[in-house]
Scaffold this active site. Structure first.
Site, PDB file in Angstrom:
ATOM      1  CB  SER A 254      -0.898   0.005   1.235  1.00 18.29           C
ATOM      2  OG  SER A 254      -0.108   0.241   2.377  1.00 18.29           O
ATOM      3  CE  LYS A 255      -0.457   6.956  -3.012  1.00 15.01           C
ATOM      4  NZ  LYS A 255       0.520   6.515  -4.012  1.00 15.01           N
ATOM      5  NE  ARG A 256       0.748   0.191   6.075  1.00 15.84           N
ATOM      6  CZ  ARG A 256       1.482  -0.868   6.334  1.00 15.84           C
ATOM      7  NH1 ARG A 256       2.667  -0.743   6.891  1.00 15.84           N
ATOM      8  NH2 ARG A 256       1.039  -2.073   6.058  1.00 15.84           N
ATOM      9  N   GLY A 258       5.530   3.211   0.278  1.00 15.88           N
ATOM     10  CA  GLY A 258       6.214   4.056  -0.711  1.00 15.88           C
ATOM     11  C   GLY A 258       5.377   4.149  -1.964  1.00 15.88           C
TER      12      GLY A 258
END
Ligand code: GLU
Length: 490
Positions: A254-256, A258
């Site tokens: 996921s976005k977290r 990167g």
């Protein structure tokens, strides 16, 4: 050799495609190319509320950037079009009518408030959300009342109340679910648009898709699709659910973790062929050890049997390593230059005159090829080649071994020698400088350090003599003159 497959990538234009979506596109494309079949791009845009402006362009741009060309779809058309689901509403309605006439579906008049209340109640009771089937049993009179109240009904599928639904997934094997765990899912929404389930099943059938290759998260929808295929009398395609992509912590990527959108990888300076090589190995392997594959090799070797079951870890370090390796070993200097140029165009300060001198940039690239890992590092790594008025502090120039006077003396001597030599090659420069070090009793480390800052403004740069050769005599003399003046004028 498997026969020609018709496979599809069916994105919804709800945002920028992330690497997981593109991995799905890639696997489908590779399989189409491997079998000499067709790769179809179908835009699943029936959820009008979730459409994001620009998302379609990002999808097309991402595929184009990677060279994943589609045989049928937007812009190219094809015999099974239209390829935008929003342009196929009449088809879905017609088939929904057929389902209605064979009593496989029913209209549901439940208000959003009632459904909401029902969901909350189920949550309170810790039950999975599920439509309770109230409208399945409406009498004709009640249906009329629903219509009379001006409610736009949705159309729901009559899921069998008993029994099981089974299907075979090429990766997961036989999967069986109890029908009682599936509810009467919606096929047509109150705005007349089909849901994903209906449109997806109809299109895969009408477009003669042979294999459905999609992310694991759609596995839960597949039993519903199987019920629909059966009700419609369609033969389902081969199911291939691809393993999840995980971050290094084994949580779903996921976005977290990167960057996840493919366009970001492009902007960050990854090569498209590296993205293809890297993404191909997320869930597929040739022999569990070979890591580097050209696109042609992937097409040749790609086999569904070698797609794994377990989640594939997205290892950013490995991606960076691979990008560096491709730049060092797989690109000619000229090719590298072509790829870096747009980044230089964008990233070098405006005072650097455009267009750049091609021969000069190519010399610089030859020096950089071993060190650059991302195309986007181009401007930072090369800026000093283009900026003659370098910015650096006097203490940086002096380092720890020289005072102003000594440094000025040494640099003036270098200036004199440099203006005298004809041969400005790496070898000649190195010979001359080493002789000077001996002559002046200087440690080469400190002497070369002084020169490095004078010529590049930095303490770390590509090899000194190669750099001097690339800069050329005129630039070197200008820079050394400036460094002397800097020391002299304080
Ligand atoms: N429209 C779905 C998506 O956005 C397609 C899923 C499928 O391939 O069936 O991923």
């Amino acid at each position: 050799m498997p026969g020609p497959a018709r496979v599809r990538y069916a994105p919804s234009p709800t945002g920028e495609p992330h690497v997981g979506n593109i991995r799905t596109a890639l696997f489908n494309w590779l399989y189409a190319r491997h079998t000499g079949g067709q790769f179809i791009l179908r835009i699943e845009d029936t959820d009008q509320n979730r459409i994001v402006p620009g998302a379609l362009d990002s999808i097309l741009e991402s595929l184009r950037w990677l060279g994943l060309d589609w045989d049928e779809g937007p812009e190219v058309g094809g015999p099974y079009g239209p390829y935008f689901q929003s342009q196929r509403l009449h088809i879905y309605r017609e088939i929904a009518d057929r389902l209605l006439s064979q009593d496989s579906v029913y209209s549901c008049y439940c208000s959003p408030e009632r459904l909401d209340e029902m969901r909350k109640e189920q949550q309170r009771r810790k039950e999975p959300p599920k439509y309770d089937g109230q409208c399945r049993y409406l009498s004709e009179a009640e249906k009329k009342r629903g219509v009379g109240d001006g409610v736009n009904p949705v159309v729901r599928f009559k899921t069998p109340l008993e029994g099981h639904t089974s299907f075979y997934d090429l990766i997961r094997g036989e999967i069986t679910v109890a029908n009682s765990t599936l509810d009467d899912f919606v096929l047509l929404k109150s705005d007349g648009f089909p849901t994903y389930h209906l449109a997806n099943v109809i299109d895969d059938h009408l477009m003669e898709i042979t294999h459905i290759m999609r992310a694991d998260e759609w596995l839960a929808s597949t039993p519903r699709h199987m019920l629909l295929y059966r009700a419609l009398g369609f033969e389902p395609p081969v199911m291939v659910h691809l393993p999840l992509i995980l971050g290094p912590d084994r949580a779903k990527l996921s976005k977290r973790h990167g960057a996840t959108s493919l366009v970001e990888y492009k902007e960050n300076g990854f090569l498209p062929e590296v993205m293809i090589n890297f993404l191909a190995l997320l869930g597929w392997s040739f022999d569990e050890k070979t890591e580097i594959f050209s696109v042609d090799e992937l097409i040749e070797h790609f086999a569904l049997e070698r797609i794994g079951k377990t989640g594939a870890i997205f290892n950013h370090e490995k991606l960076l390593w691979m990008n560096g390796l491709y730049m060092r070993e797989r690109l000619t200097v000229h090719d590298l230059m072509g790829r870096v140029l747009p980044f230089l165009e964008q990233g070098l300060p405006p005072e650097v005159p455009r267009p750049f001198d091609g021969a000069y940039v190519e010399d610089i690239m030859a020096l950089l090829q071993d060190r650059i890992k991302l195309l986007s590092e181009g401007p930072e790594l090369t800026e000093f080649f283009f900026m003659d008025d370098l910015e650096y502090e006097t203490p940086t120039l002096l380092g720890k071994d020289f005072d102003r006077e000594r440094a000025e003396g040494i640099l003036s001597l270098v200036q004199a020698r440099l203006s005298d030599i004809e041969d400005f090659s790496t070898e000649a420069l190195e010979g001359m400088t080493r002789r000077m070090a001996e002559e002046l009793g200087l440690k080469t480390g400190s002497f070369f350090g002084l020169l490095r800052v004078a010529f590049t403004g930095r303490t770390a740069a590509p090899p000194l003599f190669e750099t001097m050769e690339a800069l050329g005599k005129e630039r070197c003399l200008y820079r050394i003159e400036r460094s002397i003046r800097k020391l002299h004028d304080g």
